[in-house]
Motif scaffolding. Structure first.
Motif, short mmCIF file in Angstrom:
data_model
loop_
_atom_site.label_atom_id
_atom_site.label_comp_id
_atom_site.label_asym_id
_atom_site.label_seq_id
_atom_site.Cartn_x
_atom_site.Cartn_y
_atom_site.Cartn_z
N ILE A 197 -4.47 -7.95 94.21
CA ILE A 197 -4.77 -6.72 94.79
C ILE A 197 -5.52 -7.09 96.07
CG2 ILE A 197 -5.83 -4.51 94.34
CD1 ILE A 197 -3.80 -5.10 92.35
N GLU A 198 -5.10 -6.71 97.09
CA GLU A 198 -5.83 -6.78 98.61
C GLU A 198 -6.62 -5.81 98.77
OE1 GLU A 198 -2.72 -8.24 101.53
OE2 GLU A 198 -1.53 -9.11 99.83
N PHE B 282 -1.05 -14.21 115.37
CA PHE B 282 -1.75 -13.37 114.81
C PHE B 282 -0.71 -12.53 114.36
CE2 PHE B 282 -6.10 -12.73 117.32
CZ PHE B 282 -6.46 -14.04 116.69
N ASN B 283 0.56 -12.42 115.01
CA ASN B 283 1.66 -11.49 114.56
C ASN B 283 2.38 -12.21 113.16
OD1 ASN B 283 0.92 -9.44 116.07
ND2 ASN B 283 2.28 -10.00 117.66
N GLN B 284 1.98 -13.61 113.21
CA GLN B 284 2.69 -14.16 112.08
C GLN B 284 2.20 -14.26 110.71
OE1 GLN B 284 4.03 -17.93 113.54
NE2 GLN B 284 4.31 -17.22 115.85
N VAL B 285 0.89 -13.96 110.73
CA VAL B 285 0.01 -14.09 109.57
C VAL B 285 -0.82 -12.78 109.01
CG1 VAL B 285 -0.40 -16.40 109.98
CG2 VAL B 285 -2.01 -14.75 110.93
N ALA B 286 -0.92 -12.76 107.82
CA ALA B 286 -1.64 -11.50 107.41
C ALA B 286 -3.06 -12.09 106.59
CB ALA B 286 -0.69 -10.94 106.18
N ILE B 287 -3.99 -11.23 106.45
CA ILE B 287 -5.20 -11.63 105.92
C ILE B 287 -5.78 -10.40 105.26
CG2 ILE B 287 -6.72 -11.28 108.07
CD1 ILE B 287 -8.09 -13.78 107.17
N ALA B 288 -6.55 -10.75 104.10
CA ALA B 288 -7.30 -9.54 103.34
C ALA B 288 -8.89 -10.07 103.49
CB ALA B 288 -6.82 -9.50 101.97
N LYS B 289 -9.48 -8.65 103.29
CA LYS B 289 -11.10 -9.00 103.14
C LYS B 289 -11.43 -9.51 102.14
CE LYS B 289 -12.04 -4.77 104.25
NZ LYS B 289 -13.02 -3.58 104.64
N SER B 290 -10.60 -9.42 100.79
CA SER B 290 -11.03 -9.73 99.58
C SER B 290 -9.59 -9.53 98.63
CB SER B 290 -12.23 -9.28 98.90
OG SER B 290 -12.01 -8.00 98.60
N ILE B 291 -9.42 -10.38 97.74
CA ILE B 291 -8.47 -10.24 96.61
C ILE B 291 -8.80 -10.07 95.26
CG2 ILE B 291 -6.30 -10.66 98.20
CD1 ILE B 291 -6.59 -13.69 96.99
N SER B 292 -8.07 -9.42 94.62
CA SER B 292 -8.39 -9.54 92.98
C SER B 292 -7.06 -10.13 92.44
CB SER B 292 -8.78 -8.12 92.49
OG SER B 292 -9.86 -7.73 92.98
N LEU B 293 -7.35 -11.23 91.64
CA LEU B 293 -6.11 -11.69 91.28
C LEU B 293 -6.15 -11.47 89.72
CD1 LEU B 293 -6.54 -15.42 92.61
CD2 LEU B 293 -5.11 -13.64 93.51
N LYS B 294 -4.85 -10.96 89.32
CA LYS B 294 -4.72 -10.41 88.15
C LYS B 294 -3.47 -11.10 87.15
CE LYS B 294 -7.11 -6.13 89.45
NZ LYS B 294 -8.41 -6.37 88.53
N LEU B 295 -3.43 -10.86 85.84
CA LEU B 295 -2.01 -10.95 84.84
C LEU B 295 -1.87 -9.71 84.32
CD1 LEU B 295 -0.09 -12.88 83.61
CD2 LEU B 295 -1.85 -13.54 81.97
N LEU B 296 -0.59 -9.40 84.55
CA LEU B 296 -0.21 -7.85 84.13
C LEU B 296 0.87 -8.08 82.81
CD1 LEU B 296 1.02 -6.20 87.16
CD2 LEU B 296 -1.23 -6.23 86.17
N GLU C 72 -11.91 -12.99 91.53
CA GLU C 72 -12.27 -12.16 92.72
C GLU C 72 -12.66 -13.09 93.70
OE1 GLU C 72 -12.33 -8.76 92.73
OE2 GLU C 72 -11.51 -8.41 90.95
N ILE C 73 -11.79 -13.06 94.93
CA ILE C 73 -11.97 -14.02 95.95
C ILE C 73 -12.37 -13.20 97.18
CG2 ILE C 73 -10.80 -15.84 97.10
CD1 ILE C 73 -9.11 -16.25 94.94
N GLU C 74 -13.52 -13.62 97.92
CA GLU C 74 -14.09 -13.02 99.01
C GLU C 74 -13.59 -14.13 100.29
OE1 GLU C 74 -15.60 -10.02 99.30
OE2 GLU C 74 -15.81 -9.92 96.93
N ALA C 75 -13.07 -13.26 101.22
CA ALA C 75 -12.83 -13.72 102.69
C ALA C 75 -11.59 -15.13 102.39
CB ALA C 75 -14.04 -14.59 103.30
#
Length: 448
Positions: free
Chosen positions: A85-86, A108-122, A139-142
């Motif tokens: 979850i980004e 810059f146009n080749q990459v994506a970045i999130a402020k933080s991500i939540s890693l989950k198993l569904l 939970e991963i910041e930066a």
């Protein structure tokens, strides 16, 4: 990058383990890993409908949270999937984050970045499609940036007995109990992926094997699957490259036993493919395949020969006899093909023929013994997911949501073209005559 693991402290968190071996309370998984039980995309004794779509032969469709290209794995009536979850930045925030990570402006146009991500198993119920459980992993910041075509949850988890192992590269590795849905242990193995994680974890007996080919370091490691402790790690052969960009790789291991009775973990990487002794990580043999890097396709094996694609640069297809020892580049390469080879989708080997789908939509078939081209045709679209062979048909899903079924053999006839909403980046699964198909938006159960 800051990481917080639920219930963990420091680099390694180990929960109470009540036994020294896995129980047999769970049935064998029909689809436990990337590309199925055999790891090669071959499905035996099952069939799926030739024609399907949003309103045809769909038993259920379930929307999924987050973004992930990992494939579904299935056991005991449950479909397991990882996701991320980004926390999406604004455009100004995105540029600022990329500058903080020292990304060149031209990229810059080749990459994506999130402020933080939540890693989950569904956990999704196989029968109904209902999302039963969401398990928080980290939970991963930066987080580090990734390629715009990648996700933060691209490696496919692997099921082994009562546990499922989820790997997110540098962002963490987790062993989860499938019954109580608790994290048994977690581990971080920092790595500079360059464009995000990609290598899927692999179970060999009591070990979890990880290919760790980053820009900063390239190695293979085996962890004790019960505790997460390192059993061995082996550095890759020396690489000749001007930068880490051409050293990184994203492949998944396979295991074989050769005709001499030697067990081998075959681990493809940039410039070299290497077979390791699974007991201690020592090299059995290796082959230099050139300047190929960022390798994604998983190798396939049959009758004493391993077949592999060489990744980005100029993708090639190699056939190598696995009976050698040491550097066998000059003695055990049987043939190579230099045109029409994929950089991302894995090959399929069946009845003496090799099938590939090139990233830009050209399907090809080669004779496995000679490497000679049997047929080639353009089916259109862009491709990352690996094909599966099921019900006498080769099934190939595209970024555009098109699913093409081709009759294997000497002609390569297209027998059906179907379409679903969304992008197909994850390789599909097939269980109980049902196609389990993940798109960027949803999970489908498709059957006749």
């Amino acid at each position: 990058m800051t990481l917080r693991f639920p219930g963990s402290h420091g680099m390694l968190a180990i929960a109470l383990i009540t036994s020294t071996h896995l129980t047999t309370a769970f049935a064998d998984s029909p689809w436990p890993q990337f590309r199925g039980a055999s790891g090669d995309g071959i499905v035996s004794g099952q069939s799926i409908p030739l024609n399907f779509g949003e309103t045809e032969n769909v038993t259920w469709k379930t929307e999924l949270p987050g973004k992930a290209w990992s494939s579904p794995v299935i056991a005991d009536g449950t479909i397991w999937l990882t996701t991320a979850i980004e926390n999406i930045p604004s455009e100004d925030e995105r540029i600022a984050l990329l500058k903080q990570k020292d990304i060149e402006a031209k990229k810059f146009n080749q990459v994506a970045i999130a402020k933080s991500i939540s890693l989950k198993l569904l956990a999704v119920d196989f029968a109904s499609g209902k999302l039963q459980h969401t398990i928080d992993l980290a939970e991963i910041e930066a987080p580090d940036p990734i390629h715009s075509l990648n996700s933060y949850a691209s490696p496919t988890p692997v099921i082994d007995g009562e546990h499922i192992y989820c790997h997110f590269g540098t962002f963490g590795t987790f062993c989860v109990d499938r019954t109580n849905r608790q994290i048994v242990w977690s581990r971080t193995l920092p790595l500079e992926h360059g464009v995000g994680p990609g290598s899927s974890p692999f179970i060999f007996r009591d070990r979890l094997v990880l290919i760790q080919d980053g820009m900063d370091r390239q190695y293979v490691t085996a962890l004790d699957k019960a505790t997460g402790e390192t059993v061995w790690e082996t550095d890759r052969p020396e690489l000749e490259a001007p930068s880490g960009e051409m050293k990184k790789s994203y492949c998944t291991p396979i295991a074989i036993t050769d005709k001499q009775g030697r067990e081998q973990l075959i681990c493809m990487g940039s410039q070299w493919i290497v077979a390791y002794n699974p007991s201690d990580g020592s090299e059995v043999w290796k082959v230099y395949h050139g300047k190929g890097f960022s390798v994604v396709p998983r190798p396939v094996y049959g009758d004493g020969v391993v077949y592999f694609c060489t990744g980005f640069g100029k993708p090639m297809l190699f056939a190598v006899n696995v009976e050698g020892s040491g550097d066998v580049t000059d003695s055990h390469v049987l043939w190579q093909v230099k045109k029409g080879i994929p950089a991302k989708p894995s090959p399929v080997l069946h009845d003496g023929l090799l099938y590939v789908i090139e990233d830009s939509g050209v399907a090809s078939c080669f004779d496995a013994k000679s490497g000679e081209e049997v047929w080639k045709q353009r089916i259109g679209g862009k491709y990352s997911a690996s094909p599966v062979l099921v019900g006498g048909h080769l099934l190939i899903g595209s970024h555009e949501g098109k699913v093409t079924l081709i009759q294997p053999g000497s002609e390569g006839k297209v027998v059906a073209e179907n379409e679903v909403d969304g992008q197909i980046m994850a390789s599909p699964a097939v269980v109980d005559n049902a196609l389990i198909l993940r798109t960027d938006k949803a999970l489908y159960r498709i059957e006749g």
